[in-house]
Scaffold this motif. Structure first.
Motif, short mmCIF file in Angstrom:
data_model
loop_
_atom_site.label_atom_id
_atom_site.label_comp_id
_atom_site.label_asym_id
_atom_site.label_seq_id
_atom_site.Cartn_x
_atom_site.Cartn_y
_atom_site.Cartn_z
N LEU A 37 12.83 33.20 24.28
CA LEU A 37 12.35 34.07 23.13
C LEU A 37 10.98 34.69 23.37
O LEU A 37 10.87 35.70 23.14
CB LEU A 37 12.30 33.18 22.06
CG LEU A 37 12.20 33.82 20.61
CD1 LEU A 37 13.36 34.21 20.13
CD2 LEU A 37 11.10 33.12 19.74
N GLN B 130 11.17 38.02 24.75
CA GLN B 130 12.12 39.18 24.07
C GLN B 130 11.12 39.99 23.41
O GLN B 130 10.41 39.70 22.39
CB GLN B 130 12.99 38.68 23.20
CG GLN B 130 13.88 37.57 23.64
CD GLN B 130 14.77 38.28 24.78
OE1 GLN B 130 15.14 39.45 24.93
NE2 GLN B 130 14.98 37.78 25.89
N ALA C 127 11.16 40.09 19.67
CA ALA C 127 10.61 38.86 18.77
C ALA C 127 9.34 39.15 18.26
O ALA C 127 8.41 39.38 18.99
CB ALA C 127 10.66 37.61 19.70
N ARG D 157 7.86 33.98 17.37
CA ARG D 157 7.12 33.44 18.80
C ARG D 157 6.44 32.25 18.41
O ARG D 157 6.40 31.43 19.11
CB ARG D 157 6.24 34.52 19.43
CG ARG D 157 7.03 35.71 19.89
CD ARG D 157 6.27 36.67 20.48
NE ARG D 157 6.77 38.00 20.62
CZ ARG D 157 6.93 38.44 21.89
NH1 ARG D 157 6.47 37.73 23.08
NH2 ARG D 157 7.67 39.64 21.94
N ALA E 89 8.75 29.23 17.78
CA ALA E 89 9.51 28.92 19.24
C ALA E 89 8.31 27.91 19.86
O ALA E 89 8.53 26.93 20.50
CB ALA E 89 10.01 29.95 20.03
#
Length: 82
Positions: free
Chosen positions: A55, A58, A61, A66, A69
């Motif tokens: 993630l 990406q 995101a 972020r 995650a």
């Protein structure tokens, strides 16, 4: 795992937030003090958690995603006792 340390209050939510902030400010951050008597390497925690690792790279995101995650990776990591 970090989640287990919440029970003993060796780690509190502010500790996790500080590590997440440090990682987001510098993804190459090294081992840092974590709570009462622990240390953790946030970059290693993210690298070992496939969802976070994927993630973070990406472009779609956003910061909130972020952050979530990285937080999940920190909560699942095994901090080292010092």
């Amino acid at each position: 795992m970090t989640l287990d340390l919440f029970v003993t209050l060796d780690i509190v939510d502010d500790d996790v937030s500080a590590v997440v902030d440090a990682y987001l400010a510098d993804p190459t951050s090294r081992t840092m003090k974590f709570g009462e008597g622990y240390r953790i390497n946030p970059a290693a925690a993210v690298a070992s958690y496939p969802f976070a690792r994927t993630l973070i790279s990406q472009p779609w995101a956003d910061v909130g995603l972020r952050r979530a995650a990285v937080r999940a990776a920190i909560l699942l990591a095994e901090p080292e006792r010092i």
